[in-house]
Write an enzyme that holds these catalytic residues in place. Structure first.
Site, short mmCIF file in Angstrom:
data_model
loop_
_atom_site.label_atom_id
_atom_site.label_comp_id
_atom_site.label_asym_id
_atom_site.label_seq_id
_atom_site.Cartn_x
_atom_site.Cartn_y
_atom_site.Cartn_z
N VAL A 190 -7.88 8.51 8.76
CA VAL A 190 -9.80 8.93 8.73
C VAL A 190 -9.78 7.40 9.26
O VAL A 190 -9.96 6.89 8.78
CB VAL A 190 -9.76 9.05 7.05
CG1 VAL A 190 -10.45 10.42 7.05
CG2 VAL A 190 -7.86 10.07 6.94
N ASP A 191 -11.20 8.81 10.12
CA ASP A 191 -12.20 7.62 9.83
C ASP A 191 -13.58 8.05 9.28
O ASP A 191 -14.15 8.08 7.95
CB ASP A 191 -13.14 8.42 11.25
CG ASP A 191 -14.14 7.09 11.69
OD1 ASP A 191 -14.24 6.18 11.38
OD2 ASP A 191 -14.84 8.35 12.65
N THR A 192 -13.28 6.24 7.89
CA THR A 192 -13.18 5.64 6.56
C THR A 192 -13.92 4.46 7.62
O THR A 192 -13.41 4.20 7.55
CB THR A 192 -13.45 6.08 5.62
OG1 THR A 192 -12.13 5.30 5.23
CG2 THR A 192 -12.55 7.65 5.30
N TYR A 218 1.17 -0.83 0.09
CA TYR A 218 -0.42 0.05 0.37
C TYR A 218 0.73 1.44 -0.18
O TYR A 218 0.89 1.96 -0.80
CB TYR A 218 -0.91 0.10 1.53
CG TYR A 218 -1.80 1.22 1.57
CD1 TYR A 218 -3.27 1.52 0.56
CD2 TYR A 218 -1.47 2.74 1.87
CE1 TYR A 218 -3.37 1.99 1.14
CE2 TYR A 218 -2.37 3.44 2.15
CZ TYR A 218 -3.37 3.62 1.98
OH TYR A 218 -3.72 4.73 2.60
N LYS A 244 1.45 4.39 -2.43
CA LYS A 244 1.20 5.19 -3.09
C LYS A 244 2.79 6.67 -2.87
O LYS A 244 2.17 7.81 -2.99
CB LYS A 244 0.37 5.42 -0.44
CG LYS A 244 -0.58 5.26 -0.57
CD LYS A 244 -1.84 5.91 -1.49
CE LYS A 244 -3.27 5.19 -1.16
NZ LYS A 244 -4.43 5.80 -1.77
N1 NAI Z 1 -9.30 5.87 5.75
C1 NAI Z 1 -7.90 6.40 5.85
O1 NAI Z 1 -7.02 5.66 6.92
C2 NAI Z 1 -6.75 6.72 4.96
C3 NAI Z 1 -7.12 6.47 3.55
N2 NAI Z 1 -6.29 6.73 2.34
C4 NAI Z 1 -7.07 7.04 0.52
O2 NAI Z 1 -8.08 7.72 1.47
C5 NAI Z 1 -8.49 6.97 0.04
C6 NAI Z 1 -10.11 6.88 0.08
O3 NAI Z 1 -10.51 5.55 0.95
P1 NAI Z 1 -11.21 5.67 2.23
O4 NAI Z 1 -12.36 6.47 2.04
O5 NAI Z 1 -11.13 5.57 3.29
O6 NAI Z 1 -12.00 4.11 1.14
P2 NAI Z 1 -13.65 3.34 1.27
O7 NAI Z 1 -13.02 2.51 1.62
O8 NAI Z 1 -14.28 3.64 2.99
O9 NAI Z 1 -13.84 4.22 0.25
C7 NAI Z 1 -13.73 4.60 -0.12
C8 NAI Z 1 -14.67 4.52 -1.79
O10 NAI Z 1 -14.74 4.39 -2.80
C9 NAI Z 1 -15.86 3.83 -3.94
N3 NAI Z 1 -14.23 3.27 -4.84
C10 NAI Z 1 -13.63 1.95 -4.79
N4 NAI Z 1 -13.41 1.81 -6.22
C11 NAI Z 1 -13.85 2.34 -7.06
C12 NAI Z 1 -13.64 3.54 -8.41
N5 NAI Z 1 -13.44 2.13 -8.88
N6 NAI Z 1 -14.60 4.13 -9.12
C13 NAI Z 1 -15.63 5.01 -7.95
N7 NAI Z 1 -15.73 4.74 -6.74
C14 NAI Z 1 -14.24 3.70 -6.11
C15 NAI Z 1 -15.92 3.08 -2.82
O11 NAI Z 1 -17.19 1.98 -3.68
C16 NAI Z 1 -15.76 3.90 -1.51
O12 NAI Z 1 -16.89 4.15 -1.11
C17 NAI Z 1 -7.85 5.56 -0.66
O13 NAI Z 1 -7.07 6.67 -1.51
C18 NAI Z 1 -6.97 5.26 0.37
O14 NAI Z 1 -6.16 4.84 0.20
C19 NAI Z 1 -5.10 7.67 3.16
C20 NAI Z 1 -4.73 8.02 4.23
C21 NAI Z 1 -5.97 7.56 4.85
C1 LIG Z 2 -1.69 1.70 8.05
C2 LIG Z 2 -2.21 0.84 6.66
C3 LIG Z 2 -2.34 2.20 6.48
C4 LIG Z 2 -3.92 2.19 5.63
C5 LIG Z 2 -5.15 3.77 5.84
C6 LIG Z 2 -3.49 4.70 5.15
O1 LIG Z 2 -3.07 5.26 4.38
C7 LIG Z 2 -2.64 5.56 7.18
C8 LIG Z 2 -2.34 6.07 7.31
C9 LIG Z 2 -2.00 6.53 8.16
C10 LIG Z 2 -1.08 6.86 8.65
C11 LIG Z 2 0.63 6.40 7.77
C12 LIG Z 2 1.16 5.51 8.24
C13 LIG Z 2 2.39 5.93 8.65
C14 LIG Z 2 2.70 6.98 9.37
C15 LIG Z 2 3.76 7.55 10.07
C16 LIG Z 2 3.82 8.73 10.94
C17 LIG Z 2 2.96 9.56 10.54
C18 LIG Z 2 3.23 10.48 12.06
C19 LIG Z 2 1.92 11.84 11.40
C20 LIG Z 2 2.66 12.74 12.19
O2 LIG Z 2 1.85 13.47 13.62
O3 LIG Z 2 3.17 14.02 11.88
#
Ligand code: NAI
Ligand SMILES: CCCCCC(=O)/C=C/C=C\C/C=C\C/C=C\CCCC(=O)O
Length: 143
Positions: free
Chosen positions: A68-70, A33, A37
């Site tokens: 992020v709370d998703t 992952y 990214k």
């Molecule tokens: N939730 C987290 O902690 C973090 C998430 N991200 C990134 O943020 C983005 C969104 O993540 P979340 O909302 O957490 O995921 P999620 O899995 O909760 O939501 C993803 C959404 O995208 C839709 N989707 C998936 N494939 C699709 C496609 N081909 N076309 C259109 N829609 C599609 C799904 O139906 C779903 O509604 C991702 O790229 C993820 O890697 C980045 C950092 C942290």
């Molecule tokens: C670990 C699985 C990842 C799933 C979703 C996602 O993208 C979440 C990422 C969250 C953290 C990223 C990983 C490492 C970050 C490490 C340190 C961050 C420091 C943040 C700060 O306080 O500056």
């Protein structure tokens, strides 16, 4: 970029790619992952300095949120996610506790800032609960 470009009827604009803090900071839970990214971050930065983007007045930036709370996050916190390599859920949860969890509203506000501030281009926006929103670049030397 094709449809935003002036020669294809567009008016320029702003592209915001969604990467992750996991594409910047190494963590032991999600190497594949994190690699994808890191690729998104670098692709964004390369296209941001391209002639095609400049010519068409297109800005490109990349967001790197921490947790992020998703639905995906909740799945991961519950120990059931394809993004992690599995193993010690206690360690994953301790990591989440240490990093903190953003709300989707926090991330939306950061997105609006990138979209509305026309000076932002080629930047990485880190979003984390404890540090807030921080813009940066990884550029070592301008070329
Ligand atoms: N939730 C987290 O902690 C973090 C998430 N991200 C990134 O943020 C983005 C969104 O993540 P979340 O909302 O957490 O995921 P999620 O899995 O909760 O939501 C993803 C959404 O995208 C839709 N989707 C998936 N494939 C699709 C496609 N081909 N076309 C259109 N829609 C599609 C799904 O139906 C779903 O509604 C991702 O790229 C993820 O890697 C980045 C950092 C942290
Ligand atoms: C670990 C699985 C990842 C799933 C979703 C996602 O993208 C979440 C990422 C969250 C953290 C990223 C990983 C490492 C970050 C490490 C340190 C961050 C420091 C943040 C700060 O306080 O500056």
């Amino acid at each position: 970029m094709y449809y935003l470009s002036v020669e294809h009827g567009g008016r320029g604009g702003c592209i915001v790619n969604v990467a992750s803090m996991a594409g910047l900071n190494p963590n032991p839970f999600s190497p594949v992952y994190g690699c994808t990214k890191a690729g998104i971050i670098h692709a964004t930065r390369c296209y941001a300095v391209s002639e095609a983007a400049k010519k068409s007045n297109i800005r490109l930036n990349v967001m790197c949120p921490a947790f992020v709370d998703t639905p995906m996050f909740r799945q991961m916190a519950a120990g059931d996610a394809s993004q992690t390599i599995g193993g010690d859920q206690t360690a994953v949860n301790a990591f989440i506790e240490r990093i903190g969890v953003l709300s989707t509203e926090d991330v939306s506000a950061a997105l609006i800032d990138i979209l509305t501030d026309e000076t932002r281009n080629g930047l990485i926006l880190r979003c984390a609960k404890k540090t807030g929103n921080v813009y940066s670049t990884l550029t070592v030397q301008d070329v």
